[in-house]
Design an enzyme around this catalytic site. Structure first.
Site, PDB file in Angstrom:
ATOM      1  N   HIS A 294      -7.695   7.036   2.047  1.00 18.99           N
ATOM      2  CA  HIS A 294      -7.897   5.609   1.758  1.00 18.99           C
ATOM      3  C   HIS A 294      -6.680   4.792   2.201  1.00 18.99           C
ATOM      4  CE1 HIS A 294      -9.550   2.105  -0.176  1.00 18.99           C
ATOM      5  NE2 HIS A 294      -8.452   1.956  -0.905  1.00 18.99           N
TER       6      HIS A 294
ATOM      7  N   VAL B  26       0.868  -1.165   0.000  1.00 21.06           N
ATOM      8  CA  VAL B  26       0.000   0.000   0.000  1.00 21.06           C
ATOM      9  C   VAL B  26       0.912   1.224   0.000  1.00 21.06           C
ATOM     10  CG1 VAL B  26      -1.914   1.170   1.148  1.00 21.06           C
ATOM     11  CG2 VAL B  26      -1.657  -1.318   1.392  1.00 21.06           C
ATOM     12  N   ILE B  27       0.779   2.039  -1.047  1.00 21.48           N
ATOM     13  CA  ILE B  27       1.593   3.247  -1.176  1.00 21.48           C
ATOM     14  C   ILE B  27       0.694   4.458  -0.919  1.00 21.48           C
ATOM     15  CG2 ILE B  27       3.014   4.654  -2.711  1.00 21.48           C
ATOM     16  CD1 ILE B  27       3.777   2.060  -4.185  1.00 21.48           C
TER      17      ILE B  27
END
Length: 179
Positions: free
Chosen positions: A90, A83-84
């Site tokens: 979000h 997850v970047i």
């Protein structure tokens, strides 16, 4: 100037083979491929076997593990993905909720190595995923293997973690046992 050194435990020895499920969210495919390569190598080094499944994203990784735990026979699980941080919140939701779900499964006794990377940018992810650099996929597999070794060591234990049905019912009825 060198950074702090990290102590890495030797892989445990197993008297009978271990079987792990690697659950990967390949949203960033090249990062995921590196994480998987590291995890596979570590499992094979310990003499274990694995199955590999893909899920759409990091939020689906814990759900897949929950389904597998109910319907299959794995000794442990390796959760992989990346997850970047983007422009919205979000990122926080995905990082926190996937991690929290995996931790809750761990508190229930599942042997899970969490290799879902949570990073600020692609370059950080690439270094962490690369088996020749930080090898976080291999680290997640090693964590799962160590937890499996603990579970096997204490496999005869009968006391649970948290509240049991008997304790809850005893508190309601005032009795100490429930038949």
């Amino acid at each position: 100037m060198a950074g702090p050194s990290h102590h890495i435990l030797q892989l445990p020895d197993f008297d009978k083979p271990v079987k792990l499920l690697i659950v990967v969210a390949p949203y960033y495919k090249d990062i995921a491929d590196h994480l998987v390569a590291g995890a596979k190598a570590e499992i094979e080094k310990a003499g274990g076997t694995y199955e590999l499944i893909d899920v759409p994203g990091a939020l689906e990784v814990p759900t897949a593990i929950g389904i597998a735990e109910r319907m299959s026979n794995f000794d442990g699980y390796v959760a992989l993905g990346c997850v970047i941080r983007g422009e919205t919140t979000h990122y926080d939701t995905v990082c926190n909720d996937s991690s929290r779900a995996l931790q809750l499964f761990g508190m229930q006794g599942l042997c899970i190595g969490n290799g879902i990377l949570t990073v600020e940018n692609y370059d950080q992810a690439a270094v962490r995923a690369d088996p020749d650099q930080m090898n976080k996929g291999g680290g997640a597999a090693a964590a799962a293997l160590h937890l499996i070794a603990l579970a096997r060591k204490w496999g005869g234990a009968t006391k649970g973690v948290g509240f049991t049905r008997e304790i809850l019912l005893a508190g309601q009825t005032g009795s100490k046992t429930v038949t």
